[in-house]
Design an enzyme around this catalytic site. Structure first.
Site, PDB file in Angstrom:
ATOM      1  CB  CYS A  72      -1.173  21.304 -11.900  1.00  0.00           C
ATOM      2  SG  CYS A  72      -0.863  23.046 -12.239  1.00  0.00           S
ATOM      3  NE  ARG A  82      -2.287  -1.318   3.640  1.00  0.00           N
ATOM      4  CZ  ARG A  82      -2.161  -2.530   4.219  1.00  0.00           C
ATOM      5  NH1 ARG A  82      -2.623  -3.609   3.599  1.00  0.00           N
ATOM      6  NH2 ARG A  82      -1.587  -2.658   5.394  1.00  0.00           N
ATOM      7  NE  ARG A  83       4.752   0.767   4.105  1.00  0.00           N
ATOM      8  CZ  ARG A  83       5.617   0.312   5.021  1.00  0.00           C
ATOM      9  NH1 ARG A  83       6.872   0.068   4.645  1.00  0.00           N
ATOM     10  NH2 ARG A  83       5.236   0.094   6.261  1.00  0.00           N
ATOM     11  CG  ASP A 137      -7.733  26.127 -17.461  1.00  0.00           C
ATOM     12  OD1 ASP A 137      -8.904  25.878 -17.823  1.00  0.00           O
ATOM     13  OD2 ASP A 137      -7.026  26.989 -18.001  1.00  0.00           O
ATOM     14  NE  ARG A 194       0.016  23.325  -7.689  1.00  0.00           N
ATOM     15  CZ  ARG A 194      -0.293  24.418  -8.356  1.00  0.00           C
ATOM     16  NH1 ARG A 194      -1.366  25.109  -8.019  1.00  0.00           N
ATOM     17  NH2 ARG A 194       0.452  24.848  -9.359  1.00  0.00           N
TER      18      ARG A 194
END
Length: 275
Positions: free
Chosen positions: A157, A137-138, A180, A177
């Site tokens: 972004c 899970r890493r 557009d 993050r």
């Protein structure tokens, strides 16, 4: 109807009809004429694309498949931060006189890190873990490296991908993050879907789901009429994606991807770009 079209229409309607406008705030982006480029946004949009069902490319307008794949290979395969290694000009405005975008994107993928079982860059770590420890899970990458932000010509972004194996399916979460919606939404969906398919083929899995998490999903003020026109189009069925059957991630090229039956609405208007 293409499911990607349905998701895009839903997201855009949600932003336009119920979004938050930053017109009263002091914003960084400006239009070419110097006017502040304001947006209307929604926080925390999450979209799921099942790649076993269809390839999520828009038909409401054309998404340029080979150019999108070229950029993702530039970052993940070439691990380059120089625009001279790209076939397109989408990064030109952020490059210096030598073509470098600084310690961003591909640069971060090229940096080797020490682990108990050896030294790997982020891409090779993902490939190694999927082949040797798929229950982990890493398995993830992260290019938003704070100590290097000052040396990046543009902050990332789309900054993190987490891979997860369920049965024989390889799934991934793309964290972004800022997005557009007009310029980049389906572009990113297409290229990270293609990336997931390539990595699945290289590690012996079937492509599963791409989950796209967008913190700030926005439409620029001057893009709203354009978006309204695009989402008023009637979607076509999704095309079929044909991908070369290669087992080495580093052997894939943009020409290994072909769309069969790709019908789309023409859109040739010049779109204003916020800088």
């Amino acid at each position: 109807m293409s499911k990607a079209d349905g998701i895009f229409i839903k997201n855009c309607r949600e932003i336009i009809d119920h979004g938050f406008s930053d017109e009263h705030l002091d914003v960084r982006p400006h239009w070419e004429d110097g006017v502040p480029a304001h947006t209307i946004k929604r926080f925390g949009i999450v979209n799921r694309y099942n790649l076993a069902e269809e390839f999520p490319i828009l038909t409401l307008r054309r998404t340029y498949l080979k150019s999108a794949i070229d950029e993702i290979l530039w970052i993940w395969q070439q691990k380059s931060n120089n625009i001279h290694d790209l076939h397109s000009h989408i990064w030109d405005q952020w490059a210096d006189e030598d073509g470098s975008i600084g310690k961003a994107y591909g640069y971060q993928m090229s940096v080797k890190h020490s682990y108990p079982d050896g030294e790997f860059d982020q891409v090779d770590r993902v490939l190694h873990d999927l082949k040797t420890n798929p229950a982990s899970r890493r398995i993830m990458t992260n290019i938003y490296v704070h100590q290097d932000l000052k040396d990046m010509n543009l902050y990332p972004c789309a900054y993190s991908v987490t891979f997860n194996v369920t049965g024989n399916k390889l799934n991934a979460i793309l964290n972004q993050r800022s997005q557009d919606m007009l310029a980049a939404n389906n572009w990113n969906v297409v290229q990270y879907s293609a990336l997931l398919i390539m990595i699945a083929k290289a590690t012996g899995f079937e492509p599963g789901e791409l989950v796209h998490v967008i913190a700030d999903a926005h439409i620029y003020d001057r893009h709203i009429p354009v978006i309204e026109e695009i989402i008023s189009n009637k979607p076509y069925d999704a095309p079929k994606l044909i991908v070369a059957d290669k087992k080495d991630f580093y052997k894939f090229t943009r020409d290994d991807f072909t769309l069969e039956g790709y019908k789309y609405h023409e859109f040739n208007k010049k779109i204003p770009v916020a800088i």
